[in-house]
Design a protein around this motif. Structure first.
Motif, mmCIF file in Angstrom:
data_model
loop_
_atom_site.group_PDB
_atom_site.id
_atom_site.type_symbol
_atom_site.label_atom_id
_atom_site.label_comp_id
_atom_site.label_asym_id
_atom_site.label_seq_id
_atom_site.Cartn_x
_atom_site.Cartn_y
_atom_site.Cartn_z
ATOM 1 N N LEU A 65 0.829 -1.199 0.000
ATOM 2 C CA LEU A 65 0.000 0.000 0.000
ATOM 3 C C LEU A 65 0.868 1.256 0.000
ATOM 4 C CD1 LEU A 65 -2.628 1.587 0.269
ATOM 5 C CD2 LEU A 65 -2.627 1.076 2.717
ATOM 6 N N LEU A 66 1.981 1.222 0.708
ATOM 7 C CA LEU A 66 2.871 2.381 0.749
ATOM 8 C C LEU A 66 3.396 2.712 -0.645
ATOM 9 C CD1 LEU A 66 4.423 4.542 2.254
ATOM 10 C CD2 LEU A 66 6.186 2.837 2.790
ATOM 11 N N LEU A 67 3.767 1.690 -1.405
ATOM 12 C CA LEU A 67 4.235 1.902 -2.775
ATOM 13 C C LEU A 67 3.139 2.539 -3.622
ATOM 14 C CD1 LEU A 67 6.266 1.512 -5.091
ATOM 15 C CD2 LEU A 67 5.383 -0.813 -5.358
ATOM 16 N N ALA A 94 -4.129 10.335 -1.015
ATOM 17 C CA ALA A 94 -4.144 9.269 -0.011
ATOM 18 C C ALA A 94 -5.499 8.578 0.028
ATOM 19 C CB ALA A 94 -3.799 9.840 1.365
ATOM 20 N N CYS A 95 -6.567 9.356 -0.028
ATOM 21 C CA CYS A 95 -7.917 8.767 -0.047
ATOM 22 C C CYS A 95 -8.088 7.859 -1.256
ATOM 23 C CB CYS A 95 -8.980 9.868 -0.060
ATOM 24 S SG CYS A 95 -9.141 10.767 1.493
ATOM 25 N N THR A 163 -3.819 3.865 8.380
ATOM 26 C CA THR A 163 -3.852 5.310 8.161
ATOM 27 C C THR A 163 -2.553 5.976 8.615
ATOM 28 O OG1 THR A 163 -4.970 5.642 10.297
ATOM 29 C CG2 THR A 163 -6.365 5.484 8.334
ATOM 30 N N ALA A 164 -1.780 5.295 9.442
ATOM 31 C CA ALA A 164 -0.484 5.827 9.865
ATOM 32 C C ALA A 164 0.454 6.029 8.674
ATOM 33 C CB ALA A 164 0.158 4.895 10.883
ATOM 34 N N LEU A 165 0.165 5.362 7.543
ATOM 35 C CA LEU A 165 0.992 5.527 6.345
ATOM 36 C C LEU A 165 0.869 6.931 5.756
ATOM 37 C CD1 LEU A 165 0.374 2.103 4.560
ATOM 38 C CD2 LEU A 165 2.434 2.839 5.774
ATOM 39 N N LEU A 166 -0.125 7.692 6.194
ATOM 40 C CA LEU A 166 -0.221 9.090 5.758
ATOM 41 C C LEU A 166 1.057 9.842 6.114
ATOM 42 C CD1 LEU A 166 -3.866 10.085 6.776
ATOM 43 C CD2 LEU A 166 -2.994 9.794 4.469
ATOM 44 N N TYR A 167 1.699 9.411 7.169
ATOM 45 C CA TYR A 167 2.945 10.044 7.615
ATOM 46 C C TYR A 167 3.996 10.023 6.501
ATOM 47 C CZ TYR A 167 7.046 10.890 10.587
ATOM 48 O OH TYR A 167 8.193 11.395 11.137
ATOM 49 N N ALA A 168 3.991 8.968 5.690
ATOM 50 C CA ALA A 168 5.004 8.804 4.648
ATOM 51 C C ALA A 168 4.785 9.739 3.468
ATOM 52 C CB ALA A 168 5.029 7.357 4.161
ATOM 53 N N VAL A 169 3.563 10.239 3.296
ATOM 54 C CA VAL A 169 3.284 11.146 2.171
ATOM 55 C C VAL A 169 2.994 12.563 2.673
ATOM 56 C CG1 VAL A 169 2.526 9.372 0.569
ATOM 57 C CG2 VAL A 169 0.865 10.371 2.141
ATOM 58 N N PRO A 172 -0.450 15.515 7.584
ATOM 59 C CA PRO A 172 -0.368 15.614 9.052
ATOM 60 C C PRO A 172 -1.495 14.875 9.752
ATOM 61 C CG PRO A 172 -1.184 17.673 8.130
ATOM 62 C CD PRO A 172 -0.802 16.802 6.966
ATOM 63 N N GLU A 173 -1.209 13.679 10.221
ATOM 64 C CA GLU A 173 -2.192 12.884 10.954
ATOM 65 C C GLU A 173 -1.657 12.592 12.350
ATOM 66 O OE1 GLU A 173 -0.991 9.261 11.308
ATOM 67 O OE2 GLU A 173 0.654 10.556 10.736
ATOM 68 N N LEU A 174 -2.275 11.671 13.033
ATOM 69 C CA LEU A 174 -1.964 11.399 14.431
ATOM 70 C C LEU A 174 -0.488 11.090 14.663
ATOM 71 C CD1 LEU A 174 -2.707 10.809 17.356
ATOM 72 C CD2 LEU A 174 -3.541 8.556 16.631
ATOM 73 N N LEU A 175 0.060 10.159 13.885
ATOM 74 C CA LEU A 175 1.453 9.752 14.088
ATOM 75 C C LEU A 175 2.414 10.897 13.786
ATOM 76 C CD1 LEU A 175 3.228 7.381 14.890
ATOM 77 C CD2 LEU A 175 3.323 6.708 12.484
ATOM 78 N N HIS A 176 2.065 11.723 12.805
ATOM 79 C CA HIS A 176 2.910 12.876 12.457
ATOM 80 C C HIS A 176 3.069 13.801 13.660
ATOM 81 C CE1 HIS A 176 4.303 16.485 10.340
ATOM 82 N NE2 HIS A 176 3.355 17.140 10.991
ATOM 83 N N TYR A 177 1.964 14.134 14.318
ATOM 84 C CA TYR A 177 2.038 15.033 15.466
ATOM 85 C C TYR A 177 2.746 14.378 16.647
ATOM 86 C CZ TYR A 177 -1.073 18.289 13.100
ATOM 87 O OH TYR A 177 -1.606 19.188 12.205
#
Length: 219
Positions: A65-67, A94-95, A163-169, A172-177
């Motif tokens: 999914l990350l790719l 991302a969506c 959804t934590a993979l949003l951090y890679a693109v 700004p989501e939960l893990l980013h903060y």
């Protein structure tokens, strides 16, 4: 560690959690119907449609999914000739990536649900004189969803964590903060708080699907 510090740290993380929940809701609302359409396409009598659907599912399930997210965010704009028209907002991209990926998984779940239904159900519907439409909507689909519901529940919980993979693109989501606070204050507490927030979200989702399973069981 004072309560004021924890509250100041928690505020941006909850804002990030809102982005996480929004992505989840959009992806789940779009990928489940798309997955069901793919299931129907797989069962199509038009061989080209069935093969294209199988190929799509194989590619989406066979690559990370990350790719796929990186390709949609950063690869599409590099396509010669049309790339300039394929530049998407990171969150929109991302969506799209989550929807396309999870639709393939839901398609396989629904296909398994259909395969689990005894052929006698179809024969009994014919004997009763039910039309193909009524057989599908009143007999087959309710049983399919009942069988598929536990797997849908499991896949939905996986979606929350992914959804934590949003951090890679750079969305700004939960893990980013949480990572931002860790880097700023040299403390691992934000990671524990982020984990707790994820656990709360998955708990609420688990309870919701348990309620759905209980309702379908007694209908």
């Amino acid at each position: 560690m004072s309560p004021d510090y924890i509250l100041n740290m928690l505020k941006p993380m909850l804002e990030g959690a809102q982005m996480t929940v929004l992505l989840f809701l959009i992806a789940i609302a779009a990928s489940i119907p798309l997955g069901f359409l793919l299931t129907l396409a797989i069962r199509s009598r038009i061989r080209a449609v069935a093969w294209l659907s199988h190929g799509y599912i194989y590619i989406m399930r066979g690559t990370p999914l990350l790719l796929q997210l990186l390709f949609i965010c950063f690869g599409l704009p590099l396509i010669p000739g049309v790339g300039e028209y394929l530049v998407l907002d990171r969150f929109v991209a991302a969506c799209l990536g989550f929807t396309l990926n999870y639709a393939a998984y839901f398609a396989e779940i629904f296909r398994g649900g259909l395969l689990a239904i005894d052929k006698g159900q179809y024969e009994a519907s014919q004997v009763l004189g039910l039309s193909r439409w009524h057989t599908t909507t009143k007999v087959i689909l309710p049983q399919m969803f009942r069988v598929a519901l536990p797997a849908v529940s499991n896949e939905s919980i996986t979606l929350v964590k992914d959804t934590a993979l949003l951090y890679a693109v750079a969305v700004p989501e939960l893990l980013h903060y949480a990572q931002t606070v860790v880097n700023r204050d040299f403390t691992i507490v934000p990671f524990f708080i982020a984990g707790l927030i994820y656990l709360i979200m998955t708990l609420l989702l688990t309870l919701f699907f348990k309620w759905l399973e209980h309702r379908f069981k007694f209908e």
